[in-house]
Scaffold this motif. Structure first.
Motif, PDB file in Angstrom:
ATOM      1  N   LEU A  71      -1.648  -1.910 -72.646  1.00 25.87           N
ATOM      2  CA  LEU A  71      -0.448  -1.121 -72.353  1.00 25.87           C
ATOM      3  C   LEU A  71       0.065  -0.470 -73.635  1.00 25.87           C
ATOM      4  CD1 LEU A  71       1.189  -3.895 -70.160  1.00 25.87           C
ATOM      5  CD2 LEU A  71       0.112  -1.824 -69.304  1.00 25.87           C
ATOM      6  N   GLN A  72       0.333   0.822 -73.549  1.00 25.98           N
ATOM      7  CA  GLN A  72       0.911   1.542 -74.701  1.00 25.98           C
ATOM      8  C   GLN A  72       2.027   2.418 -74.163  1.00 25.98           C
ATOM      9  OE1 GLN A  72      -2.717   3.530 -75.520  1.00 25.98           O
ATOM     10  NE2 GLN A  72      -3.168   2.286 -77.315  1.00 25.98           N
ATOM     11  N   GLU A  73       3.215   2.104 -74.502  1.00 29.63           N
ATOM     12  CA  GLU A  73       4.405   2.823 -74.049  1.00 29.63           C
ATOM     13  C   GLU A  73       4.332   3.065 -72.538  1.00 29.63           C
ATOM     14  OE1 GLU A  73       5.132   6.266 -76.407  1.00 29.63           O
ATOM     15  OE2 GLU A  73       5.258   5.110 -78.268  1.00 29.63           O
ATOM     16  N   GLN A  86       1.498  -3.397 -63.358  1.00 25.84           N
ATOM     17  CA  GLN A  86       2.852  -3.351 -62.781  1.00 25.84           C
ATOM     18  C   GLN A  86       3.850  -4.155 -63.617  1.00 25.84           C
ATOM     19  OE1 GLN A  86       2.804  -4.513 -58.681  1.00 25.84           O
ATOM     20  NE2 GLN A  86       4.400  -3.053 -58.133  1.00 25.84           N
ATOM     21  N   SER A  87       3.333  -5.140 -64.384  1.00 25.97           N
ATOM     22  CA  SER A  87       4.229  -5.996 -65.174  1.00 25.97           C
ATOM     23  C   SER A  87       4.951  -5.199 -66.258  1.00 25.97           C
ATOM     24  CB  SER A  87       3.435  -7.142 -65.801  1.00 25.97           C
ATOM     25  OG  SER A  87       2.507  -6.601 -66.722  1.00 25.97           O
ATOM     26  N   ALA A  88       4.354  -4.081 -66.659  1.00 20.70           N
ATOM     27  CA  ALA A  88       5.022  -3.247 -67.666  1.00 20.70           C
ATOM     28  C   ALA A  88       5.916  -2.228 -66.964  1.00 20.70           C
ATOM     29  CB  ALA A  88       3.973  -2.524 -68.499  1.00 20.70           C
ATOM     30  N   ASP A  89       7.113  -2.041 -67.513  1.00 19.08           N
ATOM     31  CA  ASP A  89       8.054  -1.091 -66.892  1.00 19.08           C
ATOM     32  C   ASP A  89       7.753   0.329 -67.354  1.00 19.08           C
ATOM     33  OD1 ASP A  89       9.377  -2.979 -65.490  1.00 19.08           O
ATOM     34  OD2 ASP A  89      10.774  -3.445 -67.124  1.00 19.08           O
ATOM     35  N   GLY A  90       8.025   1.255 -66.475  1.00 19.99           N
ATOM     36  CA  GLY A  90       8.016   2.669 -66.849  1.00 19.99           C
ATOM     37  C   GLY A  90       6.644   3.282 -67.061  1.00 19.99           C
ATOM     38  N   ILE A  91       5.605   2.678 -66.506  1.00 23.69           N
ATOM     39  CA  ILE A  91       4.255   3.264 -66.632  1.00 23.69           C
ATOM     40  C   ILE A  91       4.196   4.547 -65.796  1.00 23.69           C
ATOM     41  CG2 ILE A  91       1.810   2.934 -66.014  1.00 23.69           C
ATOM     42  CD1 ILE A  91       2.505   1.335 -68.445  1.00 23.69           C
ATOM     43  N   ASP A 115      -6.704   3.989 -57.221  1.00 27.17           N
ATOM     44  CA  ASP A 115      -6.227   5.328 -56.880  1.00 27.17           C
ATOM     45  C   ASP A 115      -5.133   5.268 -55.806  1.00 27.17           C
ATOM     46  OD1 ASP A 115      -6.260   8.164 -56.857  1.00 27.17           O
ATOM     47  OD2 ASP A 115      -7.508   8.116 -55.061  1.00 27.17           O
ATOM     48  N   GLU A 116      -5.407   4.471 -54.770  1.00 20.32           N
ATOM     49  CA  GLU A 116      -4.408   4.321 -53.689  1.00 20.32           C
ATOM     50  C   GLU A 116      -3.095   3.774 -54.223  1.00 20.32           C
ATOM     51  OE1 GLU A 116      -5.492   2.072 -50.171  1.00 20.32           O
ATOM     52  OE2 GLU A 116      -7.278   3.316 -49.958  1.00 20.32           O
ATOM     53  N   TRP A 117      -3.190   2.783 -55.107  1.00 18.50           N
ATOM     54  CA  TRP A 117      -1.995   2.150 -55.681  1.00 18.50           C
ATOM     55  C   TRP A 117      -1.218   3.182 -56.508  1.00 18.50           C
ATOM     56  CZ3 TRP A 117      -0.127   1.189 -60.602  1.00 18.50           C
ATOM     57  CH2 TRP A 117       0.912   0.247 -60.705  1.00 18.50           C
ATOM     58  N   CYS A 118      -1.939   3.960 -57.306  1.00 17.46           N
ATOM     59  CA  CYS A 118      -1.295   4.965 -58.147  1.00 17.46           C
ATOM     60  C   CYS A 118      -0.572   6.010 -57.290  1.00 17.46           C
ATOM     61  CB  CYS A 118      -2.329   5.654 -59.036  1.00 17.46           C
ATOM     62  SG  CYS A 118      -2.875   4.604 -60.384  1.00 17.46           S
ATOM     63  N   GLN A 119      -1.244   6.406 -56.193  1.00 16.02           N
ATOM     64  CA  GLN A 119      -0.603   7.392 -55.310  1.00 16.02           C
ATOM     65  C   GLN A 119       0.658   6.829 -54.689  1.00 16.02           C
ATOM     66  OE1 GLN A 119      -3.150   9.204 -52.401  1.00 16.02           O
ATOM     67  NE2 GLN A 119      -4.622   9.867 -53.936  1.00 16.02           N
ATOM     68  N   ALA A 120       0.564   5.567 -54.256  1.00 12.31           N
ATOM     69  CA  ALA A 120       1.729   4.928 -53.630  1.00 12.31           C
ATOM     70  C   ALA A 120       2.893   4.791 -54.608  1.00 12.31           C
ATOM     71  CB  ALA A 120       1.333   3.558 -53.085  1.00 12.31           C
ATOM     72  N   HIS A 121       2.584   4.597 -55.906  1.00 13.50           N
ATOM     73  CA  HIS A 121       3.643   4.418 -56.921  1.00 13.50           C
ATOM     74  C   HIS A 121       3.902   5.699 -57.707  1.00 13.50           C
ATOM     75  CE1 HIS A 121       2.546   0.276 -55.960  1.00 13.50           C
ATOM     76  NE2 HIS A 121       3.742  -0.054 -56.404  1.00 13.50           N
ATOM     77  N   GLN A 122       3.326   6.793 -57.265  1.00 11.46           N
ATOM     78  CA  GLN A 122       3.506   8.107 -57.911  1.00 11.46           C
ATOM     79  C   GLN A 122       3.201   8.039 -59.415  1.00 11.46           C
ATOM     80  OE1 GLN A 122       7.482   9.037 -56.467  1.00 11.46           O
ATOM     81  NE2 GLN A 122       6.573  10.472 -55.022  1.00 11.46           N
ATOM     82  N   ILE A 123       2.054   7.466 -59.710  1.00 13.11           N
ATOM     83  CA  ILE A 123       1.595   7.344 -61.098  1.00 13.11           C
ATOM     84  C   ILE A 123       0.311   8.165 -61.237  1.00 13.11           C
ATOM     85  CG2 ILE A 123       0.618   5.718 -62.799  1.00 13.11           C
ATOM     86  CD1 ILE A 123       2.501   3.581 -61.595  1.00 13.11           C
ATOM     87  N   ALA A 124       0.222   8.912 -62.328  1.00 11.07           N
ATOM     88  CA  ALA A 124      -0.969   9.759 -62.523  1.00 11.07           C
ATOM     89  C   ALA A 124      -2.181   8.889 -62.873  1.00 11.07           C
ATOM     90  CB  ALA A 124      -0.696  10.749 -63.638  1.00 11.07           C
ATOM     91  N   LEU A 125      -3.335   9.253 -62.314  1.00 14.69           N
ATOM     92  CA  LEU A 125      -4.566   8.503 -62.606  1.00 14.69           C
ATOM     93  C   LEU A 125      -5.566   9.429 -63.300  1.00 14.69           C
ATOM     94  CD1 LEU A 125      -6.363   5.935 -62.244  1.00 14.69           C
ATOM     95  CD2 LEU A 125      -7.082   6.901 -60.058  1.00 14.69           C
ATOM     96  N   ASP A 126      -6.067   8.980 -64.429  1.00 14.81           N
ATOM     97  CA  ASP A 126      -7.016   9.790 -65.202  1.00 14.81           C
ATOM     98  C   ASP A 126      -8.387   9.094 -65.206  1.00 14.81           C
ATOM     99  OD1 ASP A 126      -8.413  11.239 -67.002  1.00 14.81           O
ATOM    100  OD2 ASP A 126      -7.011  11.007 -68.680  1.00 14.81           O
ATOM    101  N   LEU A 127      -9.381   9.761 -64.606  1.00 20.14           N
ATOM    102  CA  LEU A 127     -10.727   9.164 -64.528  1.00 20.14           C
ATOM    103  C   LEU A 127     -11.727   9.921 -65.416  1.00 20.14           C
ATOM    104  CD1 LEU A 127     -10.999   8.671 -60.633  1.00 20.14           C
ATOM    105  CD2 LEU A 127     -10.339   6.959 -62.313  1.00 20.14           C
ATOM    106  N   HIS A 128     -11.210  10.792 -66.284  1.00 16.08           N
ATOM    107  CA  HIS A 128     -12.111  11.657 -67.051  1.00 16.08           C
ATOM    108  C   HIS A 128     -12.978  10.903 -68.058  1.00 16.08           C
ATOM    109  CE1 HIS A 128      -9.202  14.646 -65.506  1.00 16.08           C
ATOM    110  NE2 HIS A 128     -10.342  15.296 -65.312  1.00 16.08           N
ATOM    111  N   ASP A 129     -12.540   9.718 -68.448  1.00 10.65           N
ATOM    112  CA  ASP A 129     -13.322   8.974 -69.438  1.00 10.65           C
ATOM    113  C   ASP A 129     -14.343   8.032 -68.792  1.00 10.65           C
ATOM    114  OD1 ASP A 129     -12.125  10.135 -71.669  1.00 10.65           O
ATOM    115  OD2 ASP A 129     -10.369   8.852 -71.423  1.00 10.65           O
TER     116      ASP A 129
END
Lengths: 243, 385
Positions: free
Chosen positions: B19-21, B50-55, B80-94
């Motif tokens: 986790l970073q910021e 999820q344990s980290a706030d503000g991701i 991916d489903e979890w990220c969509q449900a929590h409106q969090i961007a998912l980056d799979l480019h790496d």
């Protein structure tokens, strides 16, 4: 290759490279689908041999044969879905039999496989309730369920409209590129042959022999292959007419 | 699927969260194998995120990724489903190109809005109503089918119907001559059993000779026709349903329709007529074999002479008994043919439905054989025949 005393094809010799789209082409009734049946072990080889990873398939024991067959996925001409099971149940059966995944994981994976072929949302449908093209795609999802090393397709474009056929070709290429799956495709659809084939062989019903092996885009060029193969690849036109 | 075979010593699949910021990085590595037993659970990984706030962003990297298959795709699709449900961007480019490509392919076609197949609680009254409607529809379909069959026979009688005569003669052969062994065996044993049971009772009164009367009348009036009907329901009725059902599935019936050839004329009527003609003969044959079975007990157990048994049989049986049995056989033949053909023609368009059609044809035919036998007996009693 024979049906009783009737010889369908003889002197067939070819090698499929891993990760390749290998097409078996030829006119109707030349024995393409019969050859596929030999390759997947549905018909016993009487003369000659088939090797997978350098090991004889036809002389293998039943256990060894089953082991090899588990690395196959087969898409049959009509989909061959089990009519008493829903699409999700069709895709799930190999996973239930051969993996230790939990019910939840199987459900999720089944849904993923169906979404790969554009059928998300149709999990609870029975084969009789969907169209022929959808049945074919569901058949592909089932063929892919165990992440096979080799996927066999029997006439994948037969009965599909041009757009669905193109989408299926795209899917075949993506599977090859993403998963590195080896694909063996039986077809006589020229558009598909040129779109997907890395290498193709041509079976000739007249001489009952395999005439040529190579890239169809090369084989269609003048002087690069047997005239019969060129005529086939040019939809019956001679080289002069096609110019 | 670079390789699904988990080689010995291959590093196990892992998913490490850092986790970073506002960004969480999931480092994926090792061998991901569907058939292997050790795989990271997406729920555990996502709990850490999820344990980290503000991701606001989750990045997946796969530098240490070995061979992989659908198990990795499954993991990522859950992330991916979890990220969509929590409106969090998912980056799979790496991740390797193929992984992103397949995830994109899975998401390319949106989920179809299909009607839910999971029915909620259904009340008893609803079920009763649905059953009643189903029965009513089935009755209407059966009545319509019989009507169509009558019309078809009239068309054929007036030379307007196109009949498959080859099928007619083939059905005559299959439901006639080829049925003789099984009908003969069952009838012989039926007569034998009847005689054996009767002999136990009648011997007590010194009336053993009347076993011949009982067997003769029972076989001629009832058992010959019923046993033949039951055998033919299982043998021929089921075959009719399966044959016509398969033709329905493979669109052969549609092909006849489009050629303006009535499937009723071409496929159903020849079968009905063939069975109507053959069943009386089989019924009479069954009577004879049943009586022969009874004679075996008479001669063997009761020590009656063959002449005595014959005289007793002929004396106890009138022509009306034989005619009753023969007429019943004809009726049962029509029932077997109609139920078999009707179930086949109403078969749904899949392989399982063909099996169901054959099963229901047999059950329905046997039910109607027994019911119609009772009705005929009551009518004959009223008419004093």
């Amino acid at each position: 290759m024979n049906y009783g005393s009737y010889v369908v094809m003889q002197d067939i010799n070819f090698r499929v490279q891993p990760g390749q789209v290998f097409v078996i082409m030829g006119g109707s009734g030349c024995g393409k689908s019969t050859l596929l049946k030999y390759l997947i072990g549905l018909k016993p080889v009487e003369k000659g041999d088939i090797y997978y990873h350098g090991r004889s398939f036809s002389k293998a024991s039943e256990d060894e044969k089953e082991q090899v067959q588990r690395s196959f996925g087969v898409l049959y001409q009509g989909g061959a879905l089990w009519s008493t099971r829903t699409l999700a149940e069709n895709v799930a059966l190999p996973l239930e039999e051969y993996t230790k995944l939990s019910d939840h994981e199987i459900r999720e994976l089944t849904s993923l496989k169906l979404s790969l072929v554009g059928l998300k949302g149709f999990e609870d449908f029975y084969p009789s309730e969907i169209s022929g093209g959808m049945r074919k795609r569901a058949g592909l999802a089932r063929a892919m369920s165990l992440d096979p090393e080799i996927l066999f397709f029997d006439e994948p474009s037969a009965g599909l409209d041009p757009i669905s056929s193109r989408r299926l070709d795209d899917l075949i290429l993506r599977l090859r590129d993403s998963l590195g799956t080896t694909l063996v495709v039986v077809t006589h659809e020229l558009a598909s042959i040129f779109a997907i084939a890395d290498t193709a062989i041509f079976l000739d019903a007249e001489t009952k022999r395999m005439l040529v092996q190579g890239d169809p885009k090369e084989l269609v060029k003048e002087g690069k292959s047997d005239p019969k193969v060129r005529t086939f690849l040019l939809r019956g036109q001679s080289g002069e007419e096609s110019k | 699927m670079r390789s699904v075979v988990e080689s010995e010593g291959a590093p196990a699949a892992f998913a490490k969260v850092s986790l970073q910021e506002k960004e969480a990085t999931i480092a994926l590595g090792g061998t991901w194998n569907l058939k292997g037993s050790v795989r990271p659970k997406s729920a555990t990984t996502l709990n850490e995120v999820q344990s980290a706030d503000g991701i606001t962003r989750v990045r997946c990297v796969g530098q240490d990724l070995g061979t992989w298959d659908s198990s990795l795709l499954l993991f990522l699709s859950e992330v991916d489903e979890w990220c969509q449900a929590h409106q969090i961007a998912l980056d799979l480019h790496d991740l390797p190109e193929g992984v992103g490509s397949l995830i994109a392919l899975a998401k390319a076609v949106p989920e179809a809005e299909t009607k839910s197949r999971h029915a909620g609680h259904v009340s008893f009254l609803y079920q009763l109503g649905a059953w009643a409607i189903g029965q009513s529809s089935a009755f209407t379909a059966a009545a319509t089918f019989i009507g169509e069959c009558v019309l078809s026979l009239m068309r054929i009688a007036t030379g307007k119907g196109k009949v498959d005569w080859r099928l007619f003669w083939l059905t005559m052969q299959e439901s006639g001559f080829q049925a003789l062994p099984i009908v003969g065996l069952i009838s012989f044993l039926t007569g034998l059993i009847l005689a054996f049971v009767a002999s136990i009772q009648l011997r007590q009164f010194g009336a053993g000779i009347y076993v011949a009367n009982l067997v003769a009348v029972a076989m001629a009036r009832e058992m010959g026709a019923i046993m033949t009907g039951v055998i033919m329901a299982g043998r021929t009725g089921a075959a009719f349903a399966a044959q016509i059902g398969s033709m329905k599935v493979s669109e052969e019936i549609d092909a006849l329709d489009t050629l303006a050839i009535s499937p009723m004329d071409f496929l159903v009527s020849p079968r009905v007529v063939a069975l109507f003609l053959m069943m009386p003969l089989l019924g009479f044959y069954s009577d004879l074999l049943g009586i022969a079975g009874g004679a075996v007990v008479g001669l063997g157990v009761l020590h009656i002479t063959l002449l005595q048994y014959w005289n007793q049989t002929v004396g106890s049986m009138g022509l009306e008994d034989i005619i009753t049995g023969v007429v019943k056989s004809g009726v049962f033949g029509v029932i077997v043919a109609l139920t078999g053909c009707q179930r086949g023609m109403n078969c749904q368009n899949n392989a399982a439905a063909v099996g169901n059609a054959a099963t229901s044809a047999v059950v329905l035919a046997i039910t109607w054989i027994v019911a119609s036998d009772a009705i005929i007996d009551v009518v004959l009693d009223v008419l004093k025949l």
